[in-house]
Design a protein around this motif. Structure first.
Motif, PDB file in Angstrom:
ATOM      1  N   PHE A   1      43.465  -2.227  -4.499  1.00 20.27           N
ATOM      2  CA  PHE A   1      43.536  -2.791  -4.866  1.00 20.27           C
ATOM      3  C   PHE A   1      41.667  -3.730  -5.075  1.00 20.27           C
ATOM      4  CE2 PHE A   1      47.596  -3.035  -4.266  1.00 20.27           C
ATOM      5  CZ  PHE A   1      48.183  -3.190  -4.926  1.00 20.27           C
ATOM      6  N   ASN A   2      41.068  -4.723  -5.663  1.00 21.20           N
ATOM      7  CA  ASN A   2      40.308  -5.062  -5.318  1.00 21.20           C
ATOM      8  C   ASN A   2      38.787  -4.617  -5.092  1.00 21.20           C
ATOM      9  OD1 ASN A   2      37.817  -7.834  -5.220  1.00 21.20           O
ATOM     10  ND2 ASN A   2      38.415  -8.281  -2.836  1.00 21.20           N
ATOM     11  N   CYS A   3      38.597  -3.428  -6.087  1.00 24.38           N
ATOM     12  CA  CYS A   3      37.862  -2.521  -6.524  1.00 24.38           C
ATOM     13  C   CYS A   3      36.390  -2.675  -6.415  1.00 24.38           C
ATOM     14  CB  CYS A   3      37.928  -1.541  -6.799  1.00 24.38           C
ATOM     15  SG  CYS A   3      39.207   0.253  -6.841  1.00 24.38           S
ATOM     16  N   LEU A   4      36.003  -2.136  -5.606  1.00 24.18           N
ATOM     17  CA  LEU A   4      33.967  -2.642  -5.858  1.00 24.18           C
ATOM     18  C   LEU A   4      33.411  -1.919  -7.724  1.00 24.18           C
ATOM     19  CD1 LEU A   4      33.357  -0.572  -2.626  1.00 24.18           C
ATOM     20  CD2 LEU A   4      32.807  -3.081  -2.893  1.00 24.18           C
ATOM     21  N   ALA A   5      32.769  -2.899  -7.691  1.00 22.75           N
ATOM     22  CA  ALA A   5      32.363  -3.323  -8.927  1.00 22.75           C
ATOM     23  C   ALA A   5      31.188  -1.758  -9.484  1.00 22.75           C
ATOM     24  CB  ALA A   5      32.072  -4.466  -9.646  1.00 22.75           C
ATOM     25  N   VAL A   6      31.576  -0.750  -9.785  1.00 23.08           N
ATOM     26  CA  VAL A   6      30.901  -0.083 -10.420  1.00 23.08           C
ATOM     27  C   VAL A   6      30.071   0.185 -11.795  1.00 23.08           C
ATOM     28  CG1 VAL A   6      30.839   2.247 -11.518  1.00 23.08           C
ATOM     29  CG2 VAL A   6      33.224   1.634 -10.147  1.00 23.08           C
ATOM     30  N   HIS A   7      28.627   0.093 -11.169  1.00 24.50           N
ATOM     31  CA  HIS A   7      27.674   0.076 -12.340  1.00 24.50           C
ATOM     32  C   HIS A   7      27.536   1.147 -13.319  1.00 24.50           C
ATOM     33  CE1 HIS A   7      27.873  -4.460 -11.214  1.00 24.50           C
ATOM     34  NE2 HIS A   7      28.390  -3.827  -9.739  1.00 24.50           N
ATOM     35  N   VAL A   8      26.584   1.262 -14.345  1.00 24.91           N
ATOM     36  CA  VAL A   8      25.484   2.844 -14.891  1.00 24.91           C
ATOM     37  C   VAL A   8      24.687   2.307 -14.515  1.00 24.91           C
ATOM     38  CG1 VAL A   8      25.647   4.210 -16.763  1.00 24.91           C
ATOM     39  CG2 VAL A   8      28.803   3.666 -15.939  1.00 24.91           C
TER      40      VAL A   8
ATOM     41  N   THR B   1      13.516  -5.299 -13.780  1.00 32.43           N
ATOM     42  CA  THR B   1      14.755  -6.400 -14.028  1.00 32.43           C
ATOM     43  C   THR B   1      15.480  -5.413 -13.366  1.00 32.43           C
ATOM     44  OG1 THR B   1      15.049  -5.071 -15.901  1.00 32.43           O
ATOM     45  CG2 THR B   1      14.746  -7.335 -16.484  1.00 32.43           C
ATOM     46  N   CYS B   2      16.498  -5.598 -12.279  1.00 27.77           N
ATOM     47  CA  CYS B   2      17.849  -5.308 -11.941  1.00 27.77           C
ATOM     48  C   CYS B   2      18.718  -5.734 -11.943  1.00 27.77           C
ATOM     49  CB  CYS B   2      17.462  -5.021 -10.129  1.00 27.77           C
ATOM     50  SG  CYS B   2      17.851  -6.378  -9.785  1.00 27.77           S
ATOM     51  N   VAL B   3      19.949  -5.009 -12.017  1.00 33.94           N
ATOM     52  CA  VAL B   3      21.746  -5.373 -12.328  1.00 33.94           C
ATOM     53  C   VAL B   3      22.032  -5.751 -10.906  1.00 33.94           C
ATOM     54  CG1 VAL B   3      24.141  -4.670 -12.544  1.00 33.94           C
ATOM     55  CG2 VAL B   3      21.699  -3.425 -14.054  1.00 33.94           C
ATOM     56  N   LEU B   4      22.857  -6.780 -10.763  1.00 31.83           N
ATOM     57  CA  LEU B   4      22.943  -7.737  -9.709  1.00 31.83           C
ATOM     58  C   LEU B   4      24.284  -6.760  -9.710  1.00 31.83           C
ATOM     59  CD1 LEU B   4      22.196 -10.359  -9.565  1.00 31.83           C
ATOM     60  CD2 LEU B   4      20.521  -8.902  -8.759  1.00 31.83           C
ATOM     61  N   SER B   5      24.703  -6.267  -8.155  1.00 33.35           N
ATOM     62  CA  SER B   5      25.769  -5.103  -7.702  1.00 33.35           C
ATOM     63  C   SER B   5      26.826  -5.848  -7.760  1.00 33.35           C
ATOM     64  CB  SER B   5      25.565  -4.400  -5.975  1.00 33.35           C
ATOM     65  OG  SER B   5      25.447  -5.468  -4.721  1.00 33.35           O
ATOM     66  N   GLY B   6      27.406  -7.450  -7.528  1.00 34.25           N
ATOM     67  CA  GLY B   6      28.394  -7.976  -7.449  1.00 34.25           C
ATOM     68  C   GLY B   6      29.169  -8.295  -8.659  1.00 34.25           C
ATOM     69  N   SER B   7      28.616  -7.783  -9.413  1.00 34.08           N
ATOM     70  CA  SER B   7      28.636  -8.501 -10.342  1.00 34.08           C
ATOM     71  C   SER B   7      29.379  -7.644 -11.707  1.00 34.08           C
ATOM     72  CB  SER B   7      27.529  -9.425 -11.220  1.00 34.08           C
ATOM     73  OG  SER B   7      27.637  -8.268 -12.123  1.00 34.08           O
ATOM     74  N   GLU B   8      30.859  -8.011 -11.523  1.00 36.94           N
ATOM     75  CA  GLU B   8      31.596  -7.645 -12.510  1.00 36.94           C
ATOM     76  C   GLU B   8      30.285  -7.062 -14.184  1.00 36.94           C
ATOM     77  OE1 GLU B   8      34.587  -4.710 -12.828  1.00 36.94           O
ATOM     78  OE2 GLU B   8      34.903  -6.179 -10.591  1.00 36.94           O
ATOM     79  N   ALA B   9      30.736  -7.796 -14.594  1.00 40.81           N
ATOM     80  CA  ALA B   9      29.832  -7.956 -16.137  1.00 40.81           C
ATOM     81  C   ALA B   9      28.306  -7.498 -15.574  1.00 40.81           C
ATOM     82  CB  ALA B   9      29.182  -9.240 -16.985  1.00 40.81           C
ATOM     83  N   SER B  10      27.736  -6.898 -14.627  1.00 31.68           N
ATOM     84  CA  SER B  10      26.130  -6.366 -13.822  1.00 31.68           C
ATOM     85  C   SER B  10      25.273  -7.721 -15.050  1.00 31.68           C
ATOM     86  CB  SER B  10      26.790  -5.398 -15.207  1.00 31.68           C
ATOM     87  OG  SER B  10      27.152  -4.041 -15.044  1.00 31.68           O
ATOM     88  N   ALA B  11      25.519  -8.567 -14.830  1.00 34.20           N
ATOM     89  CA  ALA B  11      24.671  -9.465 -14.750  1.00 34.20           C
ATOM     90  C   ALA B  11      23.158  -8.588 -14.334  1.00 34.20           C
ATOM     91  CB  ALA B  11      24.696 -10.875 -13.585  1.00 34.20           C
ATOM     92  N   THR B  12      21.688  -9.278 -14.870  1.00 42.35           N
ATOM     93  CA  THR B  12      20.892  -9.080 -14.209  1.00 42.35           C
ATOM     94  C   THR B  12      19.728  -9.958 -13.881  1.00 42.35           C
ATOM     95  OG1 THR B  12      18.973  -9.761 -16.771  1.00 42.35           O
ATOM     96  CG2 THR B  12      20.944  -7.575 -15.671  1.00 42.35           C
ATOM     97  N   ALA B  13      18.941  -9.442 -12.829  1.00 39.20           N
ATOM     98  CA  ALA B  13      18.101 -10.613 -12.063  1.00 39.20           C
ATOM     99  C   ALA B  13      16.652  -9.727 -12.557  1.00 39.20           C
ATOM    100  CB  ALA B  13      18.701 -10.578 -10.836  1.00 39.20           C
TER     101      ALA B  13
END
Length: 319
Positions: free
Chosen positions: A89-96, A276-288
Motif C-alpha cells: 500500500f502507498n507505494c513510492l512513485a516510479v519515474h522513468v 530541468t529535473c523530475v520531482l521524485s515525490g510527484s505521481e505526475a512527474s512534475a518538473t522543476a
C-alpha cells in the motif's frame, strides 16, 4: 561520479551524476541498484531526478574526462588486465528518467515497505543489502535511497539525483554487500568559490567530521578524498598511474586529486549540464528548474581510484 553544487527551488542542492556500463541479465526487469544519498534533515521527501543520457550531458562528461585524463602522468603497463512480487500500500512513485526506472525512498522504513516490487525485480538477497545500508559506520548520517533499474543495456549512462546540500560532499561508492571490494571509480568534485564551502568543515554533522580528520600542513586542499588505509592507482587499458596519498592520524588515507584549474573551461563545461529535473515525490512527474552559479566554478578536483578496500564511501575534506 560527478558532484556539482546547484540550486533548486531557491535552495542550495548538490547534483550527483552516477554513471556506469551495465549488461542486463536475460529475462530480468533490470539489475537493481540502491544508492544512498544524504538526507540530513530527514523530513525532506522530495528529490530531483535528472536524465543524463542526452547528447549534451554525455558531451559534458566526455569533455571533462578528456581534460582531467590529460592531468594524469600515465605510464604503459605490460601486465594483462584481468523474486516474487509483493503488493504494498502507498507505494513510492516510479519515474522513468532516461534509461532508468527510479524510485526514491526518503528513509529506511520507506525502502523496506514502500518499493513497488511489481515494477522492480526484488533481489533474493534484499534483506542482506538492507542490513548493510543500516550500518552506521558506513553511513553515519541520515539517508534517502535511490532505487534504480536500467531498462536496457547501458554504456556511459546513468542518472542524476539532486538532494538538499547536507553541508558536506561525498561519493557513494559503498556496495550493498560487506567485505573487501574493488573500487574502480572516477570522482569529479566541482569546486565553487563560495563562502559557504570554506565553512563546510564546521557545519558537518559530528559523525561525518570524525571521518574527516585534518591532515598536517593543510594537505586536504590537494588531497581531499578520504578512503581507508589502502594504496591507490589509476588504470585505463594498458595505462597505469600512481595516485599519491597522505595518511591521517585516524587511519584514513587522503588520495591526491589532480586539480583542473582552467576555470574558463570548467565554467563553459558546466553550462552543458541539465536545467530541468523530475520531482521524485510527484505521481505526475512534475518538473522543476535547476540553476548553477556558472561564474563561481573555479576548478575540478579529479581522482581516479582503482583499489581494493573495505566497503565504504569516499568522503571529501574541503579545505
Amino acid at each position: 561520479l560527478h558532484n556539482v553544487p546547484c540550486m533548486l527551488g531557491g535552495k542550495l542542492f548538490q547534483l550527483l551524476i552516477y554513471t556506469n556500463d551495465m549488461a542486463l541479465p536475460k529475462a530480468d526487469k533490470g539489475a537493481l541498484m540502491i544508492v544512498p544519498i544524504p538526507n540530513v534533515e530527514e523530513k525532506n521527501e522530495t528529490f530531483g531526478l535528472m536524465d543524463v543520457s542526452t547528447n549534451g550531458m554525455k558531451a559534458q562528461r566526455r569533455q571533462m574526462a578528456e581534460k582531467c585524463d590529460s592531468l594524469i602522468p600515465w605510464q604503459i603497463s605490460r601486465s594483462r588486465s584481468k523474486a516474487a512480487s509483493e503488493k504494498k500500500f502507498n507505494c513510492l512513485a516510479v519515474h522513468v528518467v532516461g534509461n532508468y526506472q527510479i524510485s526514491v525512498a526518503p528513509n529506511l522504513d520507506a525502502l523496506q515497505k514502500q518499493v513497488d516490487w511489481d515494477k522492480f525485480s526484488k533481489p533474493a538477497d534484499f534483506q542482506d543489502r538492507f542490513e548493510t545500508l543500516t550500518n552506521k559506520d558506513l553511513l553515519p548520517f541520515p539517508c534517502a535511497y535511490v532505487v534504480a533499474a536500467a531498462i536496457k543495456n547501458v554504456a556511459d549512462d546513468g542518472f542524476g539525483v539532486l538532494y538538499p546540500d547536507p553541508g558536506f560532499r561525498y561519493f557513494p561508492t559503498c556496495h550493498e554487500k560487506t567485505g573487501k571490494k574493488e573500487f574502480d571509480v572516477r570522482c569529479y568534485l566541482y569546486s565553487c568559490d563560495r563562502s559557504k564551502e570554506s565553512r563546510e568543515e564546521q557545519s558537518q554533522p559530528g559523525a561525518v567530521a570524525r571521518l574527516l580528520p585534518t591532515t598536517k600542513g593543510g594537505a586536504q586542499s590537494s588531497f581531499p578524498f578520504a578512503v581507508g588505509d589502502v594504496s591507490f592507482n589509476a588504470k585505463e587499458g594498458s595505462k597505469v598511474a600512481r595516485v599519491e596519498s597522505v595518511k591521517s592520524g585516524m587511519g584514513f588515507n587522503f588520495a591526491r586529486s589532480f586539480v583542473l584549474k582552467d576555470s574558463t573551461f570548467v565554467q563553459q563545461n558546466v553550462k552543458q549540464l541539465g536545467s530541468t529535473c523530475v520531482l521524485s515525490g510527484s505521481e505526475a512527474s512534475a518538473t522543476a528548474t535547476v540553476t548553477y552559479d556558472h561564474e563561481a566554478f573555479k576548478c575540478v578536483h579529479f581522482c581516479p581510484i582503482n583499489t581494493t578496500t573495505d566497503n565504504q564511501n569516499i568522503m571529501v575534506k574541503m579545505g
